[in-house]
Design a protein around this motif. Structure first.
Motif, PDB file in Angstrom:
ATOM      1  N   MET A  61     -27.561  12.189 -33.705  1.00  0.00           N
ATOM      2  CA  MET A  61     -27.054  11.127 -34.564  1.00  0.00           C
ATOM      3  C   MET A  61     -27.678   9.798 -34.175  1.00  0.00           C
ATOM      4  O   MET A  61     -27.733   9.456 -33.004  1.00  0.00           O
ATOM      5  CB  MET A  61     -25.519  11.041 -34.465  1.00  0.00           C
ATOM      6  N   GLY A 110     -24.703   8.889 -43.409  1.00  0.00           N
ATOM      7  CA  GLY A 110     -23.251   8.878 -43.390  1.00  0.00           C
ATOM      8  C   GLY A 110     -22.692   7.585 -42.866  1.00  0.00           C
ATOM      9  O   GLY A 110     -23.421   6.663 -42.472  1.00  0.00           O
ATOM     10  N   ILE A 154     -20.251  11.283 -46.005  1.00  0.00           N
ATOM     11  CA  ILE A 154     -21.706  11.417 -46.127  1.00  0.00           C
ATOM     12  C   ILE A 154     -22.081  11.445 -47.602  1.00  0.00           C
ATOM     13  O   ILE A 154     -21.249  11.746 -48.460  1.00  0.00           O
ATOM     14  CB  ILE A 154     -22.243  12.688 -45.426  1.00  0.00           C
ATOM     15  N   ASP A 203     -24.350  20.569 -44.386  1.00  0.00           N
ATOM     16  CA  ASP A 203     -24.488  19.178 -43.942  1.00  0.00           C
ATOM     17  C   ASP A 203     -23.179  18.649 -43.368  1.00  0.00           C
ATOM     18  O   ASP A 203     -23.173  17.929 -42.356  1.00  0.00           O
ATOM     19  CB  ASP A 203     -24.944  18.290 -45.099  1.00  0.00           C
ATOM     20  N   TRP A 204     -22.055  18.981 -44.001  1.00  0.00           N
ATOM     21  CA  TRP A 204     -20.765  18.557 -43.467  1.00  0.00           C
ATOM     22  C   TRP A 204     -20.525  19.172 -42.092  1.00  0.00           C
ATOM     23  O   TRP A 204     -20.017  18.505 -41.177  1.00  0.00           O
ATOM     24  CB  TRP A 204     -19.636  18.963 -44.407  1.00  0.00           C
ATOM     25  N   THR A 221     -22.613  17.401 -39.589  1.00  0.00           N
ATOM     26  CA  THR A 221     -22.032  16.086 -39.340  1.00  0.00           C
ATOM     27  C   THR A 221     -20.824  16.186 -38.425  1.00  0.00           C
ATOM     28  O   THR A 221     -20.661  15.380 -37.494  1.00  0.00           O
ATOM     29  CB  THR A 221     -21.629  15.429 -40.669  1.00  0.00           C
TER      30      THR A 221
END
Length: 252
Positions: free
Chosen positions: A1, A24, A72, A121-122, A125
């Motif tokens: 990140m 995000g 995001i 993607d979630w 994240t």
């Protein structure tokens, strides 16, 4: 990140971030440190991570409950590059809508295309957020999403065991029935009685399919975009019950 910017206002710290090509935003209380419950917030179709429907939920979760909240951009929206297949399907749907015709197979195809990228993607994240000191991996996780974010949320909550409570709704997709049956966490489900795009019978059928032992249907008069503002307060109480005690909101 990678944190790309950080600001503090009205007791809320906002951090814009990127994880690879995933853009995000994370909101946390400006004061205090240590792990805290996290609410993931999805945005509506064609919207973005800092849209009104996201911020209007995220800020009270931070200020009332002391939670972290994150959003995001979905594929093809916000700071994401244009997605040719999504653009093609949206154009078909808009053309059919203008002609007063059913969307046909373009609608489920659009949702499958978005979900094939957005759900992983979630999860990526969430992996990254739980490594932050301000979130941690010891606290419960919730998800909030209505309309297109409800469509994606049903898929995400069914697939992600770290999510322990969810506010969903404004969606009545028949193809989600089997997926909804795999959800067992507490759910607050929102229905607009006069939703022109999601007939109430279809929405209630999806609610009925949820496998959750604790689920509540919140039905209000009005069209798709007329969800009463008091439903935000209800979601605060819901997440406070299931993710941890708030500082100012009632537990009722």
């Amino acid at each position: 990140m990678r944190i790309t910017s950080e600001s503090v206002a009205d007791g809320i710290r906002e951090q814009l971030f990127s994880i690879g090509d995933i853009p995000g935003v994370l909101w946390t209380p400006a004061e205090g440190s240590g792990p805290r419950p996290l609410v993931l917030i999805g945005h509506g179709g064609g919207q973005h991570k800092k849209g009104w429907e996201v911020v209007s939920r995220a800020f009270p979760y931070v200020t009332s409950c002391g939670f972290a909240a994150a959003a995001i951009d979905a594929p093809g929206t916000g700071d994401r590059p244009e997605h040719p297949e999504i653009r093609r399907l949206v154009a078909i749907i808009q053309e059919r809508e203008a002609a007063g015709e059913p969307f046909g197979p373009a609608w489920p195809q659009l949702n499958e295309t978005v979900a094939s990228q957005l759900i992983p993607d979630w999860q990526t994240t969430l992996d990254a957020l739980q490594k932050l000191d301000s979130v941690g991996d010891s606290q419960p996780v919730g998800y909030y999403g209505l309309s297109a974010a409800g469509e994606m949320g049903i898929r995400l909550v069914a697939a992600e065991p770290r999510i322990t409570a969810a506010v969903l709704g404004l969606i009545g997709s028949d193809w989600l029935i089997d997926t909804a049956a795999r959800i067992t966490v507490p759910v607050e489900f929102v229905l607009q009685w006069d939703d022109e795009g999601n007939p109430r019978d279809s929405v209630m059928k999806l609610f009925d399919a949820l496998g959750s032992a604790e689920k509540t249907l919140h039905a209000n008069p009005g069209s798709h975009f007329r969800v009463p503002s008091f439903e935000i307060d209800s979601s605060i109480r819901f997440f406070a019950r299931h993710l941890g005690g708030p500082r100012t909101a009632s537990n009722s």
